[in-house]
Design a protein around this motif. Structure first.
Motif, PDB file in Angstrom:
ATOM      1  N   PRO A  87       0.801  -1.232   0.000  1.00 54.91           N
ATOM      2  CA  PRO A  87       0.000   0.000   0.000  1.00 54.91           C
ATOM      3  C   PRO A  87       0.833   1.281   0.000  1.00 54.91           C
ATOM      4  O   PRO A  87       0.442   2.270  -0.629  1.00 54.91           O
ATOM      5  CB  PRO A  87      -0.830  -0.123   1.281  1.00 54.91           C
ATOM      6  CG  PRO A  87      -0.052  -1.064   2.154  1.00 54.91           C
ATOM      7  CD  PRO A  87       0.575  -2.036   1.220  1.00 54.91           C
ATOM      8  N   GLU A 138       2.124   2.284  -3.436  1.00 50.29           N
ATOM      9  CA  GLU A 138       1.082   2.763  -4.350  1.00 50.29           C
ATOM     10  C   GLU A 138       1.130   4.273  -4.546  1.00 50.29           C
ATOM     11  O   GLU A 138       0.606   4.776  -5.542  1.00 50.29           O
ATOM     12  CB  GLU A 138      -0.308   2.394  -3.818  1.00 50.29           C
ATOM     13  CG  GLU A 138      -0.694   0.950  -4.000  1.00 50.29           C
ATOM     14  CD  GLU A 138      -2.083   0.690  -3.444  1.00 50.29           C
ATOM     15  OE1 GLU A 138      -2.734  -0.252  -3.920  1.00 50.29           O
ATOM     16  OE2 GLU A 138      -2.528   1.417  -2.530  1.00 50.29           O
ATOM     17  N   LEU A 157      -0.229   7.055  -8.110  1.00 52.76           N
ATOM     18  CA  LEU A 157      -1.327   8.020  -8.106  1.00 52.76           C
ATOM     19  C   LEU A 157      -1.181   9.034  -9.240  1.00 52.76           C
ATOM     20  O   LEU A 157      -0.055   9.342  -9.666  1.00 52.76           O
ATOM     21  CB  LEU A 157      -1.384   8.741  -6.759  1.00 52.76           C
ATOM     22  CG  LEU A 157      -1.671   7.846  -5.551  1.00 52.76           C
ATOM     23  CD1 LEU A 157      -1.537   8.640  -4.257  1.00 52.76           C
ATOM     24  CD2 LEU A 157      -3.060   7.218  -5.666  1.00 52.76           C
ATOM     25  N   THR A 211      -5.178   1.345  -8.016  1.00 57.01           N
ATOM     26  CA  THR A 211      -5.084   2.790  -8.240  1.00 57.01           C
ATOM     27  C   THR A 211      -5.512   3.134  -9.659  1.00 57.01           C
ATOM     28  O   THR A 211      -6.139   4.164  -9.895  1.00 57.01           O
ATOM     29  CB  THR A 211      -3.661   3.307  -7.969  1.00 57.01           C
ATOM     30  OG1 THR A 211      -2.732   2.554  -8.755  1.00 57.01           O
ATOM     31  CG2 THR A 211      -3.296   3.188  -6.495  1.00 57.01           C
ATOM     32  N   TRP A 262      -9.219   3.237  -9.669  1.00 58.79           N
ATOM     33  CA  TRP A 262      -9.754   4.478  -9.104  1.00 58.79           C
ATOM     34  C   TRP A 262      -9.649   5.630 -10.097  1.00 58.79           C
ATOM     35  O   TRP A 262     -10.532   6.486 -10.171  1.00 58.79           O
ATOM     36  CB  TRP A 262      -9.019   4.831  -7.815  1.00 58.79           C
ATOM     37  CG  TRP A 262      -9.281   3.879  -6.687  1.00 58.79           C
ATOM     38  CD1 TRP A 262     -10.096   2.784  -6.710  1.00 58.79           C
ATOM     39  CD2 TRP A 262      -8.723   3.927  -5.378  1.00 58.79           C
ATOM     40  NE1 TRP A 262     -10.078   2.151  -5.502  1.00 58.79           N
ATOM     41  CE2 TRP A 262      -9.255   2.822  -4.655  1.00 58.79           C
ATOM     42  CE3 TRP A 262      -7.826   4.780  -4.750  1.00 58.79           C
ATOM     43  CZ2 TRP A 262      -8.916   2.565  -3.330  1.00 58.79           C
ATOM     44  CZ3 TRP A 262      -7.486   4.531  -3.426  1.00 58.79           C
ATOM     45  CH2 TRP A 262      -8.034   3.441  -2.721  1.00 58.79           C
ATOM     46  N   TRP A 300      -7.161   7.775  -1.803  1.00 53.69           N
ATOM     47  CA  TRP A 300      -6.064   6.900  -1.406  1.00 53.69           C
ATOM     48  C   TRP A 300      -5.558   7.265  -0.019  1.00 53.69           C
ATOM     49  O   TRP A 300      -5.308   6.382   0.814  1.00 53.69           O
ATOM     50  CB  TRP A 300      -4.930   6.987  -2.431  1.00 53.69           C
ATOM     51  CG  TRP A 300      -3.774   6.094  -2.087  1.00 53.69           C
ATOM     52  CD1 TRP A 300      -3.662   4.758  -2.368  1.00 53.69           C
ATOM     53  CD2 TRP A 300      -2.587   6.461  -1.372  1.00 53.69           C
ATOM     54  NE1 TRP A 300      -2.474   4.277  -1.877  1.00 53.69           N
ATOM     55  CE2 TRP A 300      -1.798   5.291  -1.275  1.00 53.69           C
ATOM     56  CE3 TRP A 300      -2.115   7.649  -0.831  1.00 53.69           C
ATOM     57  CZ2 TRP A 300      -0.558   5.287  -0.627  1.00 53.69           C
ATOM     58  CZ3 TRP A 300      -0.891   7.651  -0.185  1.00 53.69           C
ATOM     59  CH2 TRP A 300      -0.117   6.486  -0.088  1.00 53.69           C
ATOM     60  N   ASP A 350      -7.913   5.964   2.504  1.00 49.93           N
ATOM     61  CA  ASP A 350      -7.892   4.501   2.545  1.00 49.93           C
ATOM     62  C   ASP A 350      -6.705   3.986   3.353  1.00 49.93           C
ATOM     63  O   ASP A 350      -6.867   3.117   4.221  1.00 49.93           O
ATOM     64  CB  ASP A 350      -7.847   3.957   1.121  1.00 49.93           C
ATOM     65  CG  ASP A 350      -7.822   2.439   1.077  1.00 49.93           C
ATOM     66  OD1 ASP A 350      -8.910   1.837   1.108  1.00 49.93           O
ATOM     67  OD2 ASP A 350      -6.720   1.851   1.030  1.00 49.93           O
TER      68      ASP A 350
END
Length: 349
Positions: free
Chosen positions: A104, A107, A111, A179, A182, A320, A323
């Protein structure tokens, strides 16, 4: 006559022995490197093969690295991380996002508009954040050789030109990771998850209308024959990117004598990540040429058009952050640090 035959046989045996390398030159350690793309993909021919050769040379031939492309040792791409952690294989190259939920922190580099268009800068930022501990938790069970990104996600469409966010509304789009999903959701598209080797069939059967991928994979997967339109921003501005790791089984690495560890270490880290950035930047050219030869239209968005996408995608970053913060990860600091660290290396090429 029998004596003469024995003598001849003995002479042949001696001659053969003279042509056989002595045992001291044979590899002491053979490492299996497993990955998901084909043997002609730039990832193998321009990144993994040269790296393996340098390690072998640095070890004086005591290390041999056998490369197994196309998941030829079994399993599916999402299983590569488990294979190296469990010691089924010794080294992997894979997409972090294929192993859902395990990386995570990393990530943050996927983005939208965190990575811009300088692969070397983003690779070096990933290395720095690994070494300063911000990403280290995710890789504690493996020995990291390199972290990197690709040039970024361009939009590839079967038959729909994309010039504004609204052009993607309702379209089924292949995504590389959550990602990416999203990003597409924010643009009104319907994300469809699949490893990139499955993409050609999905495009040909119209399972998806398009995909988020870089140009470097166009020629190996023949994307130029399956699509008509590509979209990116001026100066190769893209819509997020994908994160990758080259990693070794930790126990295997630690079992090596110090001089063989050094052969690996001397060919890992910062300088290798710079090289990867340059290789993947250059590999975009082959895809661009293939698209041009096929007569595809490559749409380059101007700054105002990119800003329209940027505005639509700002909520993805906030989503994100919320999250990962729910999991006890300081997402806001990761975003700020990633942006600042990439900017610090922005003059690196």
């Amino acid at each position: 006559m029998k004596f003469r035959s024995l003598a001849v046989a003995g002479a042949i045996a001696i001659a053969c022995a003279a042509m056989t390398p002595v045992a001291s030159t044979a590899a002491e350690v053979t490492l299996k490197l497993h990955h998901l793309l084909g043997p002609k993909a730039p990832a193998q021919t321009q990144m993994l093969e040269p790296w393996a050769k340098r390690v072998e040379d640095s070890s004086g031939g005591r290390i041999k690295i056998d490369i197994y492309p196309s998941m030829s040792l079994g399993g599916k791409p999402p299983q590569l991380v488990g294979q190296v952690r469990d010691g089924v294989v010794d080294i992997i190259w894979t997409v972090l996002g294929y192993t859902a939920g395990q990386f995570p922190r990393s990530e943050v580099f996927e983005l939208p508009f965190i990575h811009t268009n300088n692969l070397v800068a983003t690779n070096l930022a990933m290395r720095e954040m690994l070494e300063n501990g911000m990403l280290a938790e995710e890789f504690k069970n493996m020995h990291v050789i390199a972290l990197h990104v690709h040039a970024g996600q361009a939009i590839h469409m079967v038959d729909t030109p994309v010039r504004k966010p609204e052009d993607l509304v309702g379209k089924k789009m292949r995504i590389p990771s959550r990602t990416g999903a999203w990003i597409l959701e924010a643009l009104g598209a319907n994300p469809v998850g699949m490893p990139v080797p499955d993409l050609p069939q999905a495009l040909s059967k119209k399972v998806v209308d398009g995909a988020l991928i870089p140009f470097e994979i166009v020629r190996p997967l023949k994307i130029q024959e399956l699509t008509k339109y590509q979209t990116e921003g001026e100066g190769r501005i893209r819509f997020g990117t994908t994160t990758f790791v080259i990693a070794m089984n930790k126990a295997k690495y630690e079992s090596l004598p110090d001089d063989l560890k050094k052969a690996i270490d001397d060919n890992s880290g910062v300088e290798f990540e710079k090289e990867i950035g340059r290789v993947w930047t250059q590999s975009e050219v082959g895809g661009e040429e293939a698209l041009k030869e096929a007569g595809n239209e490559v749409i380059e968005l101007d700054q105002d058009q990119i800003d329209a996408f940027r505005k639509k995608l700002e909520p993805v970053v906030e989503r994100w952050v919320a999250d990962v913060e729910a999991k006890g990860i300081d997402g806001r600091t990761l975003v700020e640090t990633a942006r600042a660290t990439i900017a610090k290396y922005s003059n690196e090429k």
